[in-house]
Design an enzyme around this catalytic site. Structure first.
Site, PDB file in Angstrom:
ATOM      1  N   TYR A 187       0.835  -1.213   0.000  1.00  0.00           N
ATOM      2  CA  TYR A 187       0.000   0.000   0.000  1.00  0.00           C
ATOM      3  C   TYR A 187       0.866   1.258   0.000  1.00  0.00           C
ATOM      4  O   TYR A 187       0.735   2.127  -0.868  1.00  0.00           O
ATOM      5  CB  TYR A 187      -0.909  -0.007   1.229  1.00  0.00           C
ATOM      6  CG  TYR A 187      -1.881   1.144   1.272  1.00  0.00           C
ATOM      7  CD1 TYR A 187      -2.952   1.209   0.386  1.00  0.00           C
ATOM      8  CD2 TYR A 187      -1.740   2.171   2.202  1.00  0.00           C
ATOM      9  CE1 TYR A 187      -3.849   2.270   0.427  1.00  0.00           C
ATOM     10  CE2 TYR A 187      -2.638   3.232   2.249  1.00  0.00           C
ATOM     11  CZ  TYR A 187      -3.688   3.267   1.362  1.00  0.00           C
ATOM     12  OH  TYR A 187      -4.578   4.317   1.403  1.00  0.00           O
ATOM     13  N   ARG A 220     -11.319  -1.676   9.381  1.00  0.00           N
ATOM     14  CA  ARG A 220     -10.747  -0.438   9.918  1.00  0.00           C
ATOM     15  C   ARG A 220     -11.394  -0.115  11.266  1.00  0.00           C
ATOM     16  O   ARG A 220     -12.489  -0.570  11.571  1.00  0.00           O
ATOM     17  CB  ARG A 220     -10.913   0.709   8.921  1.00  0.00           C
ATOM     18  CG  ARG A 220      -9.905   0.569   7.805  1.00  0.00           C
ATOM     19  CD  ARG A 220      -9.913   1.726   6.876  1.00  0.00           C
ATOM     20  NE  ARG A 220     -11.004   1.659   5.929  1.00  0.00           N
ATOM     21  CZ  ARG A 220     -11.186   2.550   4.957  1.00  0.00           C
ATOM     22  NH1 ARG A 220     -10.371   3.571   4.832  1.00  0.00           N
ATOM     23  NH2 ARG A 220     -12.188   2.415   4.111  1.00  0.00           N
ATOM     24  N   TYR A 231       4.447  13.277 -14.592  1.00  0.00           N
ATOM     25  CA  TYR A 231       3.520  13.768 -15.626  1.00  0.00           C
ATOM     26  C   TYR A 231       3.423  15.286 -15.588  1.00  0.00           C
ATOM     27  O   TYR A 231       3.278  15.935 -16.626  1.00  0.00           O
ATOM     28  CB  TYR A 231       2.130  13.128 -15.479  1.00  0.00           C
ATOM     29  CG  TYR A 231       1.960  11.926 -16.382  1.00  0.00           C
ATOM     30  CD1 TYR A 231       2.687  10.764 -16.163  1.00  0.00           C
ATOM     31  CD2 TYR A 231       1.093  11.961 -17.483  1.00  0.00           C
ATOM     32  CE1 TYR A 231       2.556   9.665 -16.999  1.00  0.00           C
ATOM     33  CE2 TYR A 231       0.957  10.864 -18.322  1.00  0.00           C
ATOM     34  CZ  TYR A 231       1.686   9.726 -18.077  1.00  0.00           C
ATOM     35  OH  TYR A 231       1.557   8.638 -18.914  1.00  0.00           O
TER      36      TYR A 231
HETATM   37  N1  UDP Z   1      -7.261  -1.035  15.310  1.00  0.00           N
HETATM   38  C1  UDP Z   1      -7.683  -1.625  16.488  1.00  0.00           C
HETATM   39  N2  UDP Z   1      -8.738  -2.493  16.445  1.00  0.00           N
HETATM   40  C2  UDP Z   1      -9.398  -2.800  15.284  1.00  0.00           C
HETATM   41  C3  UDP Z   1      -8.976  -2.188  14.076  1.00  0.00           C
HETATM   42  C4  UDP Z   1      -7.892  -1.309  14.122  1.00  0.00           C
HETATM   43  O1  UDP Z   1      -7.120  -1.377  17.576  1.00  0.00           O
HETATM   44  O2  UDP Z   1     -10.346  -3.609  15.329  1.00  0.00           O
HETATM   45  C5  UDP Z   1      -6.133  -0.081  15.352  1.00  0.00           C
HETATM   46  C6  UDP Z   1      -5.019  -0.353  14.356  1.00  0.00           C
HETATM   47  O3  UDP Z   1      -4.070  -1.246  14.883  1.00  0.00           O
HETATM   48  C7  UDP Z   1      -4.456   1.031  14.127  1.00  0.00           C
HETATM   49  C8  UDP Z   1      -5.672   1.960  14.289  1.00  0.00           C
HETATM   50  O4  UDP Z   1      -6.643   1.192  15.005  1.00  0.00           O
HETATM   51  O5  UDP Z   1      -3.507   1.347  15.108  1.00  0.00           O
HETATM   52  C9  UDP Z   1      -6.265   2.419  12.968  1.00  0.00           C
HETATM   53  O6  UDP Z   1      -6.431   1.277  12.175  1.00  0.00           O
HETATM   54  P1  UDP Z   1      -7.162   1.312  10.762  1.00  0.00           P
HETATM   55  O7  UDP Z   1      -7.129  -0.093  10.251  1.00  0.00           O
HETATM   56  O8  UDP Z   1      -8.473   1.962  10.883  1.00  0.00           O
HETATM   57  O9  UDP Z   1      -6.290   2.253   9.813  1.00  0.00           O
HETATM   58  P2  UDP Z   1      -4.726   2.612   9.706  1.00  0.00           P
HETATM   59  O10 UDP Z   1      -4.638   3.956  10.323  1.00  0.00           O
HETATM   60  O11 UDP Z   1      -3.887   1.601  10.442  1.00  0.00           O
HETATM   61  O12 UDP Z   1      -4.498   2.601   8.248  1.00  0.00           O
END
Ligand code: UDP
Length: 312
Positions: free
Chosen positions: A145, A186, A159
């Site tokens: 990603y 998320r 570009y």
């Molecule tokens: N997170 C968490 N529990 C969940 C999902 C995510 O504690 O069920 C944490 C994850 O480890 C990160 C933060 O929440 O530190 C945000 O995670 P997300 O996947 O939303 O997006 P990121 O900012 O990591 O792209």
């Protein structure tokens, strides 16, 4: 103006379609539904200014214009999704970015790509300012990603420099709101889903990592302002109100009235410890800053999740 948007059926893409239609533009949306949902665009189906084409933008395609504005939003934005589809994720940042840039070059259109705060990796500067080059693990799990977005930024600058395309790069920080996929893993949909099902909250690690959450209408407003600007270098768009994931779980508890416990689970590899945008640049050149407080945005999001859960 005539707009074309990749990722139109996604969370942010569908809200951008709504905003552009409301502003009186003609909008053509593209999506292959790898993570987007037809339901997100259902309400626009019969709108005279809106057209949808099912298209994988990583493959060669032609959608005759001429276009005034090209938006490249297609992306697998959730860690769960991009870890499950690493090759599609890399293609979306690389080949798809080039395909969308080619449309802009051909038609002399403006071009905006949605990049990410993940360009800063696990940042060693805090808050993150656009001039920080980041701390990304180029071979870690998240690299599919992070590096695809960094490549997308480099391709966009090339570009602009080589062909003179009028480009913009938005670095989007965590964004939330209606039309997020409830099961995309998320933290916002995860905690809200757990609250609505009366299940424990899954906090990864010890919950001391921080994030700052921007409501989708604020974000879309930032994108629209950025697309109208002459700024070619990346601009952070996000909400600087930072909180730990544990604090965030408490906020969701209060909001939903849940009294369920926290269940601690392992921290994913390379999960950034801190994240908060410095938005001084967006403030000064776009006159932009987020307006929707977290409590209000979360309330709107809960209402949406309730409505789709009932509809199922
Ligand atoms: N997170 C968490 N529990 C969940 C999902 C995510 O504690 O069920 C944490 C994850 O480890 C990160 C933060 O929440 O530190 C945000 O995670 P997300 O996947 O939303 O997006 P990121 O900012 O990591 O792209």
């Amino acid at each position: 103006m005539n707009h074309i948007i990749s990722g139109a059926a996604g969370f942010i893409g569908s809200h951008l379609c709504d905003r552009l239609i409301a502003d009186g533009h003609q909008v053509t949306g593209l999506d292959n539904f790898i993570t987007g949902a037809a339901r997100n665009l259902e309400h626009l189906a019969s709108h005279p200014n809106f057209r949808f084409i099912e298209q994988d933008v990583t493959k060669p395609f032609d959608v005759p214009g001429p276009w005034d504005q090209v938006w490249h939003l297609a992306s697998l934005a959730s860690p769960r999704e991009y870890l499950a589809h690493p090759l599609e994720t890399l293609e979306t940042g690389s080949t798809a970015t080039r395909n969308m840039l080619e449309i802009a070059r051909r038609d002399g259109a403006r071009f905006l790509v949605t990049s990410t705060s993940e360009c800063y990796g696990d940042p060693q500067e805090h808050p993150q300012v656009e001039t920080y080059w980041g701390n990304v693990n180029p071979v870690g799990l998240r690299s599919c990603y992070d590096e695809s977005k960094r490549f997308a930024e480099a391709m966009t600058m090339a570009y602009h420099r080589y062909y003179g395309v009028r480009t913009n790069i938005a670095r989007i920080f965590n964004t939330y709101g209606p039309r997020m996929a409830l099961n995309d893993g998320r933290v916002v949909p995860a905690f809200l889903d757990q609250a609505l099902r009366d299940e424990p909250f899954t906090v990864f690690g010890d919950g001391s990592q921080t994030r700052s959450f921007c409501y989708v209408s604020d974000l879309v407003d930032g994108l629209v302002r950025l697309a109208a600007s002459e700024e070619r270098y990346p601009v952070n768009l996000g909400n600087p109100a930072e909180l730990t994931i544990l604090e965030f779980a408490s906020r969701i508890r209060e909001l939903t009235g849940s009294n369920r416990e926290i269940k601690f689970e392992p921290l994913p590899e390379d999960d950034p410890k801190k994240r908060r945008p410095n938005i001084a640049k967006a403030k000064s050149i776009l006159g932009w800053e987020p307006k929707v407080p977290l409590a209000q945005g979360l309330q709107e999001t809960v209402e949406y999740f309730k409505s789709i859960t009932v509809a199922r």
